[in-house]
Design a protein around this motif. Structure first.
Motif, PDB file in Angstrom:
ATOM      1  N   GLY A 169      21.161 -16.439  24.865  1.00 51.85           N
ATOM      2  CA  GLY A 169      20.727 -15.146  24.512  1.00 51.85           C
ATOM      3  C   GLY A 169      20.579 -14.274  25.871  1.00 51.85           C
ATOM      4  O   GLY A 169      20.761 -12.973  25.689  1.00 51.85           O
ATOM      5  N   GLU A 170      20.086 -14.579  26.913  1.00 52.13           N
ATOM      6  CA  GLU A 170      19.784 -13.958  28.117  1.00 52.13           C
ATOM      7  C   GLU A 170      21.358 -13.577  28.411  1.00 52.13           C
ATOM      8  O   GLU A 170      21.661 -12.531  29.003  1.00 52.13           O
ATOM      9  CB  GLU A 170      19.054 -15.023  29.112  1.00 52.13           C
ATOM     10  CG  GLU A 170      17.754 -15.340  28.798  1.00 52.13           C
ATOM     11  CD  GLU A 170      17.365 -16.145  29.709  1.00 52.13           C
ATOM     12  OE1 GLU A 170      17.894 -16.759  30.633  1.00 52.13           O
ATOM     13  OE2 GLU A 170      15.977 -16.554  29.561  1.00 52.13           O
ATOM     14  N   LYS A 171      22.472 -14.497  28.398  1.00 55.71           N
ATOM     15  CA  LYS A 171      23.655 -14.227  28.883  1.00 55.71           C
ATOM     16  C   LYS A 171      24.164 -13.037  28.115  1.00 55.71           C
ATOM     17  O   LYS A 171      24.924 -12.267  28.514  1.00 55.71           O
ATOM     18  CB  LYS A 171      24.476 -15.263  28.689  1.00 55.71           C
ATOM     19  CG  LYS A 171      26.176 -15.080  29.295  1.00 55.71           C
ATOM     20  CD  LYS A 171      26.768 -16.481  29.234  1.00 55.71           C
ATOM     21  CE  LYS A 171      28.120 -16.232  29.866  1.00 55.71           C
ATOM     22  NZ  LYS A 171      28.856 -17.707  30.065  1.00 55.71           N
ATOM     23  N   ILE A 242      19.651 -22.521  13.449  1.00 56.36           N
ATOM     24  CA  ILE A 242      20.694 -22.042  12.792  1.00 56.36           C
ATOM     25  C   ILE A 242      20.320 -20.708  12.757  1.00 56.36           C
ATOM     26  O   ILE A 242      21.608 -19.656  12.967  1.00 56.36           O
ATOM     27  CB  ILE A 242      20.722 -22.432  11.166  1.00 56.36           C
ATOM     28  CG1 ILE A 242      21.053 -24.244  11.377  1.00 56.36           C
ATOM     29  CG2 ILE A 242      21.867 -21.803  10.506  1.00 56.36           C
ATOM     30  CD1 ILE A 242      21.115 -24.895   9.966  1.00 56.36           C
ATOM     31  N   GLU A 243      19.605 -19.942  12.644  1.00 54.70           N
ATOM     32  CA  GLU A 243      19.164 -18.504  12.299  1.00 54.70           C
ATOM     33  C   GLU A 243      19.589 -17.782  13.864  1.00 54.70           C
ATOM     34  O   GLU A 243      20.180 -16.786  14.114  1.00 54.70           O
ATOM     35  CB  GLU A 243      17.853 -18.153  11.948  1.00 54.70           C
ATOM     36  CG  GLU A 243      17.439 -18.567  10.600  1.00 54.70           C
ATOM     37  CD  GLU A 243      16.098 -18.236  10.215  1.00 54.70           C
ATOM     38  OE1 GLU A 243      15.264 -17.862  11.157  1.00 54.70           O
ATOM     39  OE2 GLU A 243      15.585 -18.490   8.957  1.00 54.70           O
ATOM     40  N   MET A 244      19.016 -18.502  14.853  1.00 52.56           N
ATOM     41  CA  MET A 244      19.465 -17.961  16.114  1.00 52.56           C
ATOM     42  C   MET A 244      20.752 -18.267  16.446  1.00 52.56           C
ATOM     43  O   MET A 244      21.254 -17.152  17.089  1.00 52.56           O
ATOM     44  CB  MET A 244      18.799 -19.006  17.192  1.00 52.56           C
ATOM     45  CG  MET A 244      17.027 -18.954  17.176  1.00 52.56           C
ATOM     46  SD  MET A 244      16.487 -20.015  18.534  1.00 52.56           S
ATOM     47  CE  MET A 244      16.891 -19.291  19.990  1.00 52.56           C
ATOM     48  N   ILE A 245      21.551 -19.275  16.058  1.00 48.01           N
ATOM     49  CA  ILE A 245      22.983 -19.131  16.300  1.00 48.01           C
ATOM     50  C   ILE A 245      23.765 -18.075  15.524  1.00 48.01           C
ATOM     51  O   ILE A 245      24.420 -17.447  16.035  1.00 48.01           O
ATOM     52  CB  ILE A 245      23.429 -20.609  15.878  1.00 48.01           C
ATOM     53  CG1 ILE A 245      23.164 -21.349  16.789  1.00 48.01           C
ATOM     54  CG2 ILE A 245      25.278 -20.496  15.911  1.00 48.01           C
ATOM     55  CD1 ILE A 245      23.562 -23.042  16.455  1.00 48.01           C
ATOM     56  N   THR A 247      22.439 -15.289  14.566  1.00 47.86           N
ATOM     57  CA  THR A 247      21.868 -14.016  15.295  1.00 47.86           C
ATOM     58  C   THR A 247      22.736 -13.631  16.307  1.00 47.86           C
ATOM     59  O   THR A 247      23.507 -12.836  16.443  1.00 47.86           O
ATOM     60  CB  THR A 247      20.647 -13.960  15.485  1.00 47.86           C
ATOM     61  OG1 THR A 247      19.713 -14.108  14.235  1.00 47.86           O
ATOM     62  CG2 THR A 247      20.178 -12.621  16.259  1.00 47.86           C
ATOM     63  N   ASP A 248      23.114 -14.832  17.142  1.00 40.97           N
ATOM     64  CA  ASP A 248      23.913 -14.575  18.338  1.00 40.97           C
ATOM     65  C   ASP A 248      25.445 -14.532  18.091  1.00 40.97           C
ATOM     66  O   ASP A 248      25.880 -13.550  18.732  1.00 40.97           O
ATOM     67  CB  ASP A 248      23.636 -15.852  19.292  1.00 40.97           C
ATOM     68  CG  ASP A 248      22.387 -15.839  19.934  1.00 40.97           C
ATOM     69  OD1 ASP A 248      21.676 -14.956  20.019  1.00 40.97           O
ATOM     70  OD2 ASP A 248      21.935 -17.076  20.294  1.00 40.97           O
ATOM     71  N   ARG A 249      25.670 -14.978  17.164  1.00 43.84           N
ATOM     72  CA  ARG A 249      27.073 -14.845  16.691  1.00 43.84           C
ATOM     73  C   ARG A 249      27.385 -13.280  16.187  1.00 43.84           C
ATOM     74  O   ARG A 249      28.482 -12.719  16.365  1.00 43.84           O
ATOM     75  CB  ARG A 249      27.704 -15.734  15.701  1.00 43.84           C
ATOM     76  CG  ARG A 249      28.024 -17.254  16.075  1.00 43.84           C
ATOM     77  CD  ARG A 249      28.035 -18.191  15.010  1.00 43.84           C
ATOM     78  NE  ARG A 249      29.012 -17.776  14.010  1.00 43.84           N
ATOM     79  CZ  ARG A 249      30.440 -17.885  13.850  1.00 43.84           C
ATOM     80  NH1 ARG A 249      30.914 -18.500  15.233  1.00 43.84           N
ATOM     81  NH2 ARG A 249      31.152 -17.425  13.201  1.00 43.84           N
TER      82      ARG A 249
END
Length: 337
Positions: A169-171, A242-245, A247-249
């Motif tokens: 996320g930071e990247k 799963i939600e974080m993945i 969202t990042d995708r």
């Protein structure tokens, strides 16, 4: 504690109960039997390159089903759970610590008083917090049986995804700033790399949701109400991962669209400037073309008499300058500049 290698693999035993715990590395699988007889819970971990002969020997000693052993040896399984009576076979994907994203398979066999695990690679894993909890005896882990130990393993495996996703996320935030300030091809390559890593994580964690759902609803072993509270919490953590993945995708896809839009806008701005310059020079070229026809003024008084005029050249430059000024005023009024 010494590290003893058996057929290219390491066998570690941690046996515990309310009376304490015992931890040892063993050479032969048969040495684990004495712990099964003395301790309420025995955790046998086979760590290192998978050895089919050793896995079969250890698995047979613990009564593992042949189909489950075959899946543990193949190392190509997605996360799943198979129930063989009161024995459970669980496959999960652990995140391997390191710069590059990697996952490894962990195969978990659970019986009435034991937990047997096979890890794909030697070295560090995300189960160290579970070992530390057993050693410290600071919670109720030593008061519960193998199901609670399996829960602690699965919870540790799921929680290991959070620090990694926070790093991604930071990247992505840094890459987003780079795209806004200075979009470059190198930035796009980094976004593609992040998206590819997120896809690996998605494939690893997505089936874990089904594993925990099965343990919650279809298992006759995980029926303790307090343990089910913990399993539901682990299930919620899995959904968060799963939600974080996802969202990042989605952010990666949005950033790619933004990059392409930025490149298109930059191209349009360049084309706009070139079009304005070309438009300004069109009348200038027209004037220069007229006076470049070189008609002989001695043959006819109509053949460009201004060529012999004393102020002819300054007049032509003034006309060209007036064209430029008029066109710039027109572009400004039309808000094209």
């Amino acid at each position: 504690m010494s590290s003893i290698t058996t057929k290219s693999s390491q066998i570690q035993v941690i046996a515990y109960g309310e009376a304490g715990f015992k931890e040892e590395s063993i050479i032969e699988p048969e040495q684990a039997k004495k712990y099964l007889q003395r301790w309420p819970v025995t955790w046998v971990n086979v760590d290192g390159p998978m050895n089919a002969q050793l896995a079969t020997e250890v698995g047979t000693m613990f009564g593992a089903h042949p189909l489950a052993l075959e899946d543990a040896i193949q190392l190509r399984e997605r996360a799943k759970v198979d129930i063989y009576g009161r024995h459970h076979f669980i496959v999960a994907r652990m995140v391997v610590p390191g710069e590059n994203i990697e996952t490894e398979q962990i195969s978990i066999f659970m019986g009435e008083n034991f937990v047997l695990t096979f890890q794909e690679q030697p070295g560090g894993d995300c189960l160290q917090p579970v070992r530390d909890r057993i050693r410290r005896g600071v919670d109720d882990l030593d008061k519960h049986g193998p199901p609670y130990l399996v829960y602690a393993m699965l919870d540790s495996i799921v929680d290991a995804y959070f620090p990694l996703l926070e790093r991604y996320g930071e990247k992505l935030e840094g890459l987003e700033d780079d795209i806004i300030v200075r979009p470059m091809n190198e930035t796009v390559n980094e976004i593609h790399a992040v998206k590819r890593d997120l896809l690996i994580l998605r494939r690893s964690i997505w089936p874990m949701r089904d594993v925990l759902h099965t343990l919650l609803h279809d298992s006759i072993t995980f029926t303790d109400e307090e343990l089910r509270f913990y399993l539901r919490d682990c299930y919620d953590h899995t959904l968060r991962v799963i939600e974080m993945i996802e969202t990042d995708r989605e952010l990666c896809s949005d950033m790619m669209s933004f990059y392409l839009s930025s490149i298109s806008n930059r191209t349009n701005e360049v084309m706009k400037v070139l079009a304005i310059i070309s438009t300004i020079f069109m009348p200038l070229t027209f004037v220069a073309g007229i006076y470049g026809m070189n008609f002989n003024t001695e043959k006819s008084p109509w053949n460009m008499p201004e060529l012999n005029w004393y102020y002819g050249y300054p007049f032509a430059l003034i006309v060209m300058a007036l064209f430029v000024v008029v066109m710039l005023i027109f572009f400004r009024l039309r808000k094209w500049l």
